[in-house]
Structures are given as structure tokens and as C-alpha cells.
Design an enzyme around this catalytic site. Structure first.
Site, mmCIF file in Angstrom:
data_model
loop_
_atom_site.group_PDB
_atom_site.id
_atom_site.type_symbol
_atom_site.label_atom_id
_atom_site.label_comp_id
_atom_site.label_asym_id
_atom_site.label_seq_id
_atom_site.Cartn_x
_atom_site.Cartn_y
_atom_site.Cartn_z
ATOM 1 N N GLY A 101 0.834 -1.201 0.000
ATOM 2 C CA GLY A 101 0.000 0.000 0.000
ATOM 3 C C GLY A 101 0.865 1.244 0.000
ATOM 4 O O GLY A 101 2.101 1.170 0.080
ATOM 5 N N GLU A 102 0.183 2.363 -0.093
ATOM 6 C CA GLU A 102 0.906 3.630 -0.130
ATOM 7 C C GLU A 102 0.268 4.581 0.865
ATOM 8 O O GLU A 102 -0.953 4.765 0.873
ATOM 9 C CB GLU A 102 0.844 4.230 -1.541
ATOM 10 C CG GLU A 102 1.673 5.477 -1.666
ATOM 11 C CD GLU A 102 1.864 5.898 -3.123
ATOM 12 O OE1 GLU A 102 1.281 5.245 -4.013
ATOM 13 O OE2 GLU A 102 2.594 6.879 -3.337
ATOM 14 N N GLY A 103 1.084 5.142 1.728
ATOM 15 C CA GLY A 103 0.566 6.085 2.715
ATOM 16 C C GLY A 103 1.180 7.456 2.515
ATOM 17 O O GLY A 103 1.846 7.714 1.505
ATOM 18 N N GLY A 104 0.966 8.307 3.496
ATOM 19 C CA GLY A 104 1.428 9.676 3.412
ATOM 20 C C GLY A 104 2.940 9.797 3.320
ATOM 21 O O GLY A 104 3.463 10.772 2.783
ATOM 22 N N GLY A 140 5.063 7.329 2.066
ATOM 23 C CA GLY A 140 5.695 6.553 0.999
ATOM 24 C C GLY A 140 5.007 5.227 0.757
ATOM 25 O O GLY A 140 3.916 4.980 1.277
ATOM 26 N N VAL A 158 4.806 1.028 0.761
ATOM 27 C CA VAL A 158 5.242 -0.084 1.606
ATOM 28 C C VAL A 158 5.190 -1.376 0.786
ATOM 29 O O VAL A 158 4.168 -1.687 0.163
ATOM 30 C CB VAL A 158 4.367 -0.218 2.872
ATOM 31 C CG1 VAL A 158 4.859 -1.354 3.754
ATOM 32 C CG2 VAL A 158 4.341 1.083 3.656
ATOM 33 N N ASP A 196 -0.689 10.187 14.921
ATOM 34 C CA ASP A 196 -1.352 9.655 13.735
ATOM 35 C C ASP A 196 -2.065 8.346 14.064
ATOM 36 O O ASP A 196 -2.094 7.429 13.257
ATOM 37 C CB ASP A 196 -0.297 9.445 12.637
ATOM 38 C CG ASP A 196 -0.930 9.219 11.274
ATOM 39 O OD1 ASP A 196 -2.088 9.625 11.079
ATOM 40 O OD2 ASP A 196 -0.260 8.614 10.405
HETATM 41 N N1 LIG Z 1 4.792 -3.757 9.003
HETATM 42 C C1 LIG Z 1 3.816 -3.959 8.134
HETATM 43 N N2 LIG Z 1 3.373 -5.198 7.882
HETATM 44 C C2 LIG Z 1 2.380 -5.413 6.995
HETATM 45 N N3 LIG Z 1 1.751 -4.438 6.340
HETATM 46 C C3 LIG Z 1 2.141 -3.171 6.552
HETATM 47 C C4 LIG Z 1 3.192 -2.864 7.456
HETATM 48 N N4 LIG Z 1 3.343 -1.516 7.483
HETATM 49 C C5 LIG Z 1 2.453 -1.019 6.642
HETATM 50 N N5 LIG Z 1 1.720 -1.997 6.072
HETATM 51 C C6 LIG Z 1 0.649 -1.823 5.094
HETATM 52 O O1 LIG Z 1 1.126 -1.025 4.045
HETATM 53 C C7 LIG Z 1 0.123 -0.118 3.613
HETATM 54 C C8 LIG Z 1 0.673 1.282 3.604
HETATM 55 O O2 LIG Z 1 1.022 1.605 4.920
HETATM 56 P P1 LIG Z 1 1.309 3.073 5.383
HETATM 57 O O3 LIG Z 1 1.495 3.017 6.848
HETATM 58 O O4 LIG Z 1 2.390 3.660 4.593
HETATM 59 O O5 LIG Z 1 0.020 3.812 4.945
HETATM 60 P P2 LIG Z 1 -1.269 4.277 5.708
HETATM 61 O O6 LIG Z 1 -1.201 3.924 7.154
HETATM 62 O O7 LIG Z 1 -2.422 3.759 4.930
HETATM 63 O O8 LIG Z 1 -1.206 5.847 5.528
HETATM 64 P P3 LIG Z 1 -0.318 6.913 6.308
HETATM 65 O O9 LIG Z 1 1.107 6.492 6.219
HETATM 66 O O10 LIG Z 1 -0.571 8.149 5.546
HETATM 67 O O11 LIG Z 1 -0.806 6.951 7.703
HETATM 68 C C9 LIG Z 1 -1.054 -0.304 4.524
HETATM 69 O O12 LIG Z 1 -2.003 -1.120 3.863
HETATM 70 C C10 LIG Z 1 -0.508 -1.029 5.694
HETATM 71 O O13 LIG Z 1 -1.467 -1.889 6.260
#
Ligand SMILES: Nc1ncnc2c1ncn2[C@@H]1O[C@H](COP(=O)(O)OP(=O)(O)OP(=O)(O)O)[C@@H](O)[C@H]1O
Length: 591
Positions: free
Chosen positions: A73-76, A78, A80, A193
Site C-alpha cells: 500500500g501507499e501512505g502519506g 511513501g 510499503v 497519527d
Molecule cells: N509492518 C507492516 N506489515 C504489513 N503491512 C504493513 C506494514 N506496514 C504497513 N503496512 C501496510 O502497508 C500499507 C501502507 O502503509 P502506510 O502506513 O504507509 O500507509 P497508511 O497507514 O495507509 O497511511 P499513512 O502512512 O498516511 O498513515 C497499509 O495497507 C498497511 O497496512
């Protein structure tokens, strides 16, 4: 590359020390003179995080060259990717930070250093990082079960809705992670957050918070754009003070936690634009209901099909409404929220959560509010009033009995309670009411017994646990206690008198007027027995903390008397970048 420095040698560091790096004498030879400010800067320049350093190629290999199929997925901050480390075969989540607002290597390492010091079973663990050219990547443990919204809101065919106890366990685990950031790390870390999407679940629904402490690594951190995009990201979770442009505190996290709790209870999203206008914002929808306790059970997720105890939901909603108070100071400490949830997340034979000992909380307002809300289901105040009139003397005199007497009484009471429950089960229409009344009674009794137990040497002499999780409840009752008997009696009196309060007064009594208190206040009230116990507890401190930090734990001692130790330990490996106040720097700078 794995480096160990003295400030990482506490239990928080997962890396074994190597060679003479652990030798303080040798280490000191390489240290600049102990001039705090200079030392701080120079250490920042030379220290490297005690986590693994990866080169870009390794992570490219792990993620099949950052292939789309590996994208989680992609969050704020970057993208992942899911990856497998070639060297160990370990599954990891590789977060590739946006290049926009790129940090210099030193600055990035300093942030990673701060992050790497945070370690708790309910936090996604940082495994390593990569600062290669203009690439900035963080490598986390991979959490296999997806995020909370995946399970709470996305109904896949054939998948059962998440049950009540699982929801409470998730809330409890998340509260433990947050409590660690707020209370076990010095200076406290403000999450900023917290939202359902940042609660990841393993295959057994064990929750882990992710994205904690990433604020300074987010692209554009510090510029005005960052502030506004952050509001977008956490829309629905942000505390009112954030939208007012005020400084965030740990209480802002408590608000966000309240929103998550509300999502767990209701099965509704914090913001849902598919709903009618007046239901789109979950908190706004819930506020009128918070003022009408009779409606609490109606808030429950319809998918639960009423499979929860009335006391459980009343108390869960009560906790939530406290977290969502407009004024930050009126919100509870997350440590108190955590204790309350520890009880709501335990399975009991009858499905009704155990009574919450008054002495469990740092701020007694929580127990008062919960005991009140726990009794909302049937005849709340009249019952408490009656018990206060009839039994208050016996409650307080009971608290003066010795442990053995108490245990006998509890056994008797338990026996008669069980018998009554059996009788009640014959009469279905009245069963809930009467159970509620029984529990209400025990709620008044138990605080006293918790205090007594704290001075007894073992919880094993207490009433037989109903099941393993219930045994946890027993031990937690014992270990949470830190107040004197006088205090307990005072609390009982307060409980009785609160029951007849008019609503305005009640509101006042539920407010949390103080910021986190120093638990040394509690030390003042300790008996000698408590001090002996304290010593014993100190010895077992590390082991116990591990227990506490896991919802699968055997014992749940959150309010140990050795908070100072906690602070010291945490101070050694504390995160310095997120302290809310300037003066908090002092102690950590000196380290
Ligand atoms: N350690 C991890 N193990 C499994 N999945 C992960 C892990 N970290 C992040 N993800 C998944 O990767 C995706 C992107 O995560 P990320 O935290 O960057 O974005 P977000 O939480 O949706 O947004 P933001 O970062 O803006 O809060 C999400 O679907 C999250 O569930």
C-alpha cells in the site's frame, strides 16, 4: 552494520552487545567531554541506530525490485512493500520514503536512532534502514493479518464478523502500545497519527501499532503543507485542539484512541461519506448518545448481533466518551484506559466483565465513571444507593478483615453468586437484570479486597479462577493496587455518594483535571508490606513488564510501584525527538 552504544544497552535493545563496546571505560575514552549540549550534538553525529543497515540492492532483492505485486500500500510517507530478506528468510515490510523533502543521511539516521529505541510487543518493530544515495527506506517486521479496517469494515463472504471480545482485546493491545509511548518512554512520544489503519493485526488478531514516531521522516515535515496534509490523513481522528491549531499532547492521542474505540464498538468508520449527512462523522453522530446511557447498547455494531454483555458495552462506551471529551485535560490517561480495557478484554464464564477495582486507576474518576456506567443497564443508582445504605458498613469493615477471612468470604460469595446465576438462568426474563445487580454488588466489594490482596503475598489463595484469562484478572487486581486501605474506604464512600449525584456534579467528577501524575504520590501511601512487595516486584520487573505488554500475558501489572525504574530504563533508550516540552530535553541530553 550493527552498532551498540551505552544508551542502547537497556532491555529495549534487541541487539546483543558485541565485544568491548559494552565496556563503559573503553567507551568513555572515545567520548567528548561531558558538556551536555556539545555531547548531545556530537553523539547525534556519531551514533548510529542499533538496527541493521541495509544497502539498496539487498532491499531491491527482498522486494523483487519493488515489484507491484509486492506493494502492500501507499501512505502519506511513501510506499510499503512486502519483502523477504535473503540472508535470513525473514518477511519484512519495506517502507520506501518519498524523496520529496529528502533528509540528509545524518538527520535520517538520527530519526532512525530515535525510532529504533522504541520496542514493545504492540508496536511494529523496526528491523533496519537503508540510506543509500537518495534512497531512504525503513525495514519493519511484517505483520501478516492486515490492518484493523480490513477486518472491521470489509466484510468478505464466509468471514465471520469480529466478535466483541476480539474487539476489546485489540483495543487493549493498542492501548498498551500507546501507554508505552506515553508512559514508559521518557520523554513521552506523541503518536500524532493514531487511527484504525495504523493498527495492524497478526494472524491471531494481536494488534501492533505502526507509523509511530514517523512524523519527522514524513515528506515535507516541518513545512506548512505537511500540517494540512496531516489533517487530511487523520481526518475523523484528530483531536479538536489540532483543528484549533493548538499544540498536540498525549491527550490528543487519547482522543484519537477514543475514535478507534468507537469504531470497534460501532463497526462504523470515523468518516463515512456513504452514510446520511448527520451520520458521516462518527464522533458527531455519537455525541448525543454519549449523553443518554440507556442508548449505549444501541450503538453496538449490528454485526455483533447483541453478542456482548450489557455491562461490557456500557463500560466500553463510557471509556470512549471520556476519551472523546472536548477538553484535553478532561480526557483520561491512556494508562487508565488500558487498565479498564484489560478487564473488558478478559473472557469470563458468564461473558460479563469482571468488576473493576477502584484502586486500579491512577485517577479514580475512571473507576467512578465506570462503576456508574456499568450499572446503567437496569436499576443503576437506586441499587448502588441501596447497597450504600445497607452494606456500606460491611464493605468498609470487611476491608479491615485479614486476608484469610476475606478469601473465605469471597469463596462464599462466589458460591452463592454462582448458585444465584444458576437460578437466574431458569428465569430468562430477569436474568440480565439480576446478574447486573450481583455484579454491581461485587463492584463495590472488590476494591477493598484488591487492596487487601496487595498486601498478601500471593494471589493464588484467592478465589479459584474461572478460567485462565480470569486468573489474569485476579493477578491484575492484586498488582494494580497501590492505594492504602483508608483510600479504598474513601473510594467506596465516594462510589456510594456518587450514585446519588445529580448529573451536573457527575459530569464534574468524571473530568480529569490533572495531567499525568507522578506515581510517587502513590508511594506515600505504601505500607511496609507494600514496600517489601515493591522490592520483590523490582526484581521481577523486567519479566513482569513483558507480561503486561502482551494481551496474551499471564499477569497484568500495569501500575507497578516501580515506575521510577521504568522511567530510568526508558530514559536510557528514550526518544528525544517528540518531546512536547522544551524542558523535557534536560534529562535525556545528559545521558
Ligand atoms: N509492518 C507492516 N506489515 C504489513 N503491512 C504493513 C506494514 N506496514 C504497513 N503496512 C501496510 O502497508 C500499507 C501502507 O502503509 P502506510 O502506513 O504507509 O500507509 P497508511 O497507514 O495507509 O497511511 P499513512 O502512512 O498516511 O498513515 C497499509 O495497507 C498497511 O497496512
Amino acid at each position: 552494520m550493527m552498532n551498540c552504544f551505552p544508551c542502547f544497552t537497556s532491555q529495549k535493545s534487541s541487539n546483543p552487545p558485541s565485544g568491548n563496546e559494552t565496556n563503559e571505560h573503553v567507551e568513555n575514552e572515545f567520548r567528548p567531554p561531558p558538556v551536555a549540549a556539545v555531547k548531545h550534538i556530537e553523539e547525534r553525529e556519531t551514533e548510529q541506530p542499533p538496527v541493521k543497515t541495509f544497502n539498496f540492492r539487498e532491499l531491491a532483492t527482498a522486494t523483487k525490485n519493488f515489484r507491484q505485486e509486492c506493494l502492500l500500500g501507499e501512505g502519506g510517507s511513501g510506499r510499503v512493500y512486502k519483502g523477504t530478506l535473503q540472508s535470513t528468510g525473514q518477511l519484512v515490510a519495506v517502507k520506501q520514503l518519498d524523496k520529496h523533502g529528502l533528509h540528509g543521511t545524518k538527520e535520517f539516521q538520527a530519526e532512525v536512532l530515535s525510532l529504533s529505541k522504541l520496542e514493545h510487543p504492540n508496536l511494529v518493530k523496526l528491523i533496519g534502514y537503508c540510506a543509500d544515495g537518495d534512497q531512504r527506506l525503513l525495514v519493519f517486521e511484517y505483520v501478516s493479518g492486515g490492518s484493523l479496517p480490513d477486518h472491521l469494515f470489509e466484510q468478505e463472504p464466509g468471514r465471520k464478523p469480529m466478535d466483541w471480545l476480539t474487539r476489546m482485546k485489540i483495543a487493549f493491545g493498542a492501548a498498551q502500545g500507546l501507554d508505552y509511548l506515553h508512559d514508559k518512554v521518557n520523554p513521552p512520544v506523541i503518536y500524532r497519527d493514531l487511527k484504525a489503519a495504523n493498527i495492524l493485526l497478526d494472524d491471531e488478531f494481536y494488534p501492533k501499532l505502526c507509523d509511530y514516531g514517523l512524523n519527522n521522516l514524513a515528506p515535507g515535515a516541518g513545512d506548512s503543507m505537511f500540517h494540512s496534509s496531516c489533517v487530511m490523513d487523520t481526518y475523523g481522528y484528530s483531536a479538536p485542539e489540532y483543528t484549533r491549531g493548538e499544540e498536540l499532547t498525549v491527550k490528543s492521542d487519547v482522543y484519537s484512541f477514543g475514535v478507534v474505540l468507537l469504531e470497534l464498538i460501532t463497526g462504523r468508520r470515523a468518516v463515512d461519506t456513504t452514510k446520511p449527512n448527520d451520520e458521516q462523522n462518527l464522533v458527531a453522530w455519537a455525541q448525543p448518545i454519549f449523553r443518554d446511557p440507556k442508548r449505549y447498547p444501541d450503538m453496538a455494531d449490528p454485526l455483533l448481533k447483541k453478542n456482548f454483555s450489557e455491562r461490557g458495552i456500557n463500560q466500553a462506551v463510557a471509556i470512549t466518551s471520556m476519551c472523546l471529551q472536548e477538553e484535553p485535560t478532561a480526557r483520561p490517561l491512556v494508562s487508565d484506559v488500558m487498565v479498564a480495557l484489560s478487564f473488558l478484554s478478559m473472557s469470563t464464564e458468564d461473558g460479563i466483565p469482571n468488576a473493576l477495582p477502584v484502586s486500579s486507576f491512577r485517577d479514580k474518576s475512571m473507576s467512578i465513571a465506570l462503576s456508574r456506567h456499568g450499572s446503567c443497564s437496569v436499576t443503576p443508582f437506586s441499587l448502588l444507593q441501596k447497597e450504600g445504605d445497607d452494606d456500606s458498613s460491611s464493605v468498609s469493615s470487611e476491608s479491615e478483615d485479614d486476608d484469610d477471612d476475606d478469601d473465605e468470604k469471597k469463596e462464599e460469595s462466589k458460591g452463592s453468586k454462582k448458585k444465584k446465576q444458576e437460578e437466574d438462568s431458569d428465569d430468562e426474563s430477569g436474568s440480565d437484570d439480576e446478574k447486573g445487580q450481583e455484579e454491581e454488588h461485587s463492584q463495590l466489594e472488590k476494591p477493598g479486597s484488591a487492596s487487601r490482596s496487595s498486601s498478601s503475598d500471593s494471589g493464588s489463595e484467592r478465589e479459584s479462577p474461572i478460567d485462565e484469562s480470569n486468573a489474569n484478572a485476579q493477578s491484575s487486581e492484586i498488582k494494580y493496587s497501590y492505594s492504602s486501605e483508608e483510600e479504598e474506604e474513601e473510594d467506596n464512600e465516594r462510589l456510594s455518594s456518587k450514585s446519588s449525584c445529580k448529573s451536573d456534579n457527575e459530569c464534574t467528577s468524571f473530568r480529569y483535571d490533572s495531567e499525568p501524575k507522578n506515581t510517587s504520590i502513590a508511594h506515600d501511601d505504601h505500607s511496609d508490606d507494600d514496600e517489601e512487595e515493591e522490592e520483590d516486584e523490582d526484581e521481577n520487573h523486567e519479566t513482569r513488564l513483558e507480561h503486561v505488554q502482551s494481551s496474551k500475558s499471564e499477569a497484568q501489572s500495569i501500575y507497578s510501584d516501580d515506575d521510577d525504574d521504568d522511567d530510568d530504563d526508558a530514559g536510557e533508550s528514550s526518544l528525544n525527538r517528540f518531546e512536547p516540552k522544551e524542558e523535557d530535553h534536560g534529562s535525556s541530553d545528559e545521558e
